[in-house]
Design a protein around this motif. Structure first.
Motif, PDB file in Angstrom:
ATOM      1  N   MET A 198     -15.331 -14.867 -14.545  1.00 40.03           N
ATOM      2  CA  MET A 198     -14.633 -15.311 -15.739  1.00 40.03           C
ATOM      3  C   MET A 198     -14.285 -16.787 -15.619  1.00 40.03           C
ATOM      4  O   MET A 198     -13.830 -17.249 -14.578  1.00 40.03           O
ATOM      5  CB  MET A 198     -13.340 -14.506 -15.926  1.00 40.03           C
ATOM      6  CG  MET A 198     -12.583 -14.840 -17.200  1.00 40.03           C
ATOM      7  SD  MET A 198     -11.089 -13.818 -17.379  1.00 40.03           S
ATOM      8  CE  MET A 198      -9.926 -14.793 -16.422  1.00 40.03           C
ATOM      9  N   ILE A 199     -14.542 -17.561 -16.699  1.00 45.39           N
ATOM     10  CA  ILE A 199     -14.208 -18.977 -16.701  1.00 45.39           C
ATOM     11  C   ILE A 199     -12.744 -19.131 -17.104  1.00 45.39           C
ATOM     12  O   ILE A 199     -12.344 -18.728 -18.199  1.00 45.39           O
ATOM     13  CB  ILE A 199     -15.117 -19.752 -17.678  1.00 45.39           C
ATOM     14  CG1 ILE A 199     -16.578 -19.666 -17.221  1.00 45.39           C
ATOM     15  CG2 ILE A 199     -14.685 -21.199 -17.761  1.00 45.39           C
ATOM     16  CD1 ILE A 199     -17.540 -20.339 -18.154  1.00 45.39           C
ATOM     17  N   ARG A 200     -11.958 -19.694 -16.216  1.00 45.40           N
ATOM     18  CA  ARG A 200     -10.537 -19.876 -16.490  1.00 45.40           C
ATOM     19  C   ARG A 200     -10.328 -21.320 -16.932  1.00 45.40           C
ATOM     20  O   ARG A 200     -10.204 -22.224 -16.112  1.00 45.40           O
ATOM     21  CB  ARG A 200      -9.711 -19.548 -15.252  1.00 45.40           C
ATOM     22  CG  ARG A 200      -9.753 -18.068 -14.889  1.00 45.40           C
ATOM     23  CD  ARG A 200      -9.226 -17.814 -13.499  1.00 45.40           C
ATOM     24  NE  ARG A 200      -7.843 -18.225 -13.348  1.00 45.40           N
ATOM     25  CZ  ARG A 200      -6.798 -17.476 -13.684  1.00 45.40           C
ATOM     26  NH1 ARG A 200      -6.993 -16.285 -14.222  1.00 45.40           N
ATOM     27  NH2 ARG A 200      -5.570 -17.901 -13.489  1.00 45.40           N
ATOM     28  N   GLY A 201     -10.341 -21.534 -18.240  1.00 44.44           N
ATOM     29  CA  GLY A 201     -10.276 -22.880 -18.782  1.00 44.44           C
ATOM     30  C   GLY A 201      -8.897 -23.497 -18.676  1.00 44.44           C
ATOM     31  O   GLY A 201      -7.954 -22.916 -18.134  1.00 44.44           O
ATOM     32  N   VAL A 202      -8.777 -24.707 -19.235  1.00 47.91           N
ATOM     33  CA  VAL A 202      -7.521 -25.442 -19.296  1.00 47.91           C
ATOM     34  C   VAL A 202      -7.033 -25.436 -20.732  1.00 47.91           C
ATOM     35  O   VAL A 202      -7.811 -25.666 -21.667  1.00 47.91           O
ATOM     36  CB  VAL A 202      -7.701 -26.892 -18.797  1.00 47.91           C
ATOM     37  CG1 VAL A 202      -6.446 -27.715 -19.044  1.00 47.91           C
ATOM     38  CG2 VAL A 202      -8.063 -26.901 -17.313  1.00 47.91           C
ATOM     39  N   THR A 203      -5.741 -25.164 -20.919  1.00 48.23           N
ATOM     40  CA  THR A 203      -5.110 -25.194 -22.236  1.00 48.23           C
ATOM     41  C   THR A 203      -4.132 -26.352 -22.283  1.00 48.23           C
ATOM     42  O   THR A 203      -3.341 -26.538 -21.355  1.00 48.23           O
ATOM     43  CB  THR A 203      -4.356 -23.877 -22.513  1.00 48.23           C
ATOM     44  OG1 THR A 203      -5.274 -22.781 -22.479  1.00 48.23           O
ATOM     45  CG2 THR A 203      -3.670 -23.918 -23.869  1.00 48.23           C
ATOM     46  N   ALA A 204      -4.192 -27.143 -23.358  1.00 47.63           N
ATOM     47  CA  ALA A 204      -3.258 -28.254 -23.530  1.00 47.63           C
ATOM     48  C   ALA A 204      -2.459 -28.048 -24.799  1.00 47.63           C
ATOM     49  O   ALA A 204      -3.034 -27.871 -25.877  1.00 47.63           O
ATOM     50  CB  ALA A 204      -3.998 -29.586 -23.585  1.00 47.63           C
ATOM     51  N   GLY A 205      -1.133 -28.041 -24.682  1.00 45.93           N
ATOM     52  CA  GLY A 205      -0.268 -27.935 -25.845  1.00 45.93           C
ATOM     53  C   GLY A 205       0.063 -29.315 -26.371  1.00 45.93           C
ATOM     54  O   GLY A 205       0.650 -30.135 -25.649  1.00 45.93           O
ATOM     55  N   ILE A 206      -0.322 -29.616 -27.608  1.00 41.94           N
ATOM     56  CA  ILE A 206      -0.077 -30.930 -28.202  1.00 41.94           C
ATOM     57  C   ILE A 206       0.727 -30.745 -29.474  1.00 41.94           C
ATOM     58  O   ILE A 206       0.514 -29.815 -30.237  1.00 41.94           O
ATOM     59  CB  ILE A 206      -1.392 -31.685 -28.478  1.00 41.94           C
ATOM     60  CG1 ILE A 206      -2.353 -30.848 -29.307  1.00 41.94           C
ATOM     61  CG2 ILE A 206      -2.050 -32.082 -27.152  1.00 41.94           C
ATOM     62  CD1 ILE A 206      -3.642 -31.562 -29.649  1.00 41.94           C
ATOM     63  N   ASP A 207       1.682 -31.660 -29.693  1.00 38.58           N
ATOM     64  CA  ASP A 207       2.647 -31.459 -30.779  1.00 38.58           C
ATOM     65  C   ASP A 207       2.501 -32.448 -31.925  1.00 38.58           C
ATOM     66  O   ASP A 207       3.301 -32.432 -32.856  1.00 38.58           O
ATOM     67  CB  ASP A 207       4.074 -31.513 -30.223  1.00 38.58           C
ATOM     68  CG  ASP A 207       4.395 -32.850 -29.549  1.00 38.58           C
ATOM     69  OD1 ASP A 207       3.558 -33.779 -29.615  1.00 38.58           O
ATOM     70  OD2 ASP A 207       5.485 -32.962 -28.959  1.00 38.58           O
TER      71      ASP A 207
END
Length: 292
Positions: free
Chosen positions: A1-10
């Motif tokens: 499984m590819i465990r990606g990166v999540t970025a929270g932007i506001d």
């Protein structure tokens, strides 16, 4: 499984800094990046389609613009976007579940006061099991770097409490140091109870106890040294405040890694005094890793 990166932007001016740091980290890991924006408020019902459109249009436009910038800067990176409605911390925690990393921003207060951890970031950090990196949005943060002969080696600082399980912090820290070609600095600050009566006894206590502390840290690190033989490791066990020592050591660091102990749900989410102080005063990105 590819465990990606999540970025929270506001949508704030600093969102571009967060997205760029997350993009570079995604490239280091060889995984896709997902840019997430959360509109806080009740999820609109079908009857509120007009209002929902008014919310979605500017947010979707902002997400699309940010994604275009990231793709232009990094053509080989797979970038997706998600617009979520509801409570920001809950939505970000859910979006990051099952991924390898969540990246958020923190804002500078002043040269002496450090950085502000907003309520959304604080609640997200204290509730998610996913490692969270908090990136400084004042100025340009230290970007993740791939190893190269002409790039000076810097440090990944890992703050450890040798009296508790450190496995998740060491897994994260060693992997980050290996990706960058950085040195890993394992740091444990400790103190002596004020029970000795004179300076000579204090020196002796420091010598005897200090040797035991250093040996314990060496034993803890041994499996990770074997697992990551390419990573240069420094072991530091000075006397002093853990938060102060970690902030001081971050002067030549790419990243500071600290822990957040997971407490029973009945007690609510907590960050911890040392971790909170490091987040507030470190001028480089700080990774918070949940552990038991």
């Amino acid at each position: 499984m590819i465990r990606g990166v999540t970025a929270g932007i506001d949508g704030s001016p600093g969102s571009g800094v967060v997205a760029e740091w997350a993009a570079l980290e995604s490239l280091l890991r060889g995984v896709p990046l997902c840019l997430v924006h959360v509109h806080e408020g009740p999820r609109p019902a079908a009857a509120d389609a007009v209002d929902a459109s008014a919310v979605r249009h500017p947010a979707e436009e902002f997400l699309a613009d940010t994604a275009r910038t990231v793709r232009r800067n990094h053509p080989s990176l797979r970038v997706s976007t998600r617009l979520l409605l509801g409570r920001a911390a809950t939505a970000l925690t859910g979006a990051a579940a099952g991924t390898g990393l969540l990246v958020l921003g923190s804002r500078g207060l002043s040269g002496t006061m450090g950085f502000l951890l907003g309520s959304v970031a604080r609640e997200t950090v204290s509730s998610t099991q996913t490692p969270v990196v908090l990136v400084r949005v004042t100025g340009q943060p230290a970007a993740p770097r791939q190893s190269a002969p002409d790039v000076p080696t810097r440090d990944v600082i890992v703050g450890l409490d040798i009296h508790h399980d450190c496995a998740s912090l060491l897994d994260f820290g060693f992997a980050e140091a290996a990706r960058r070609g950085d040195r890993l600095v394992a740091l444990h600050g400790w103190s002596i109870w004020p029970v000795v009566r004179d300076a000579g006894a204090l020196v002796a206590a420091q010598r005897d106890m200090g040797s035991d502390v250093a040996r314990r840290l060496t034993r803890i690190l041994a499996p990770w040294r074997e697992k990551f033989p390419s990573v240069d490791v420094a072991e530091l066990t000075p006397i002093g405040s853990a938060a102060h020592l970690l902030v001081h050591a971050s002067d030549r660091a790419d990243l500071v890694v600290v822990g957040r102990r997971v407490h029973p749900a009945a007690h609510g989410g907590r960050i911890g005094l040392v971790t909170h102080a490091v987040i507030q005063h470190s001028v480089v990105p700080v990774a918070v890793v949940a552990h038991h």
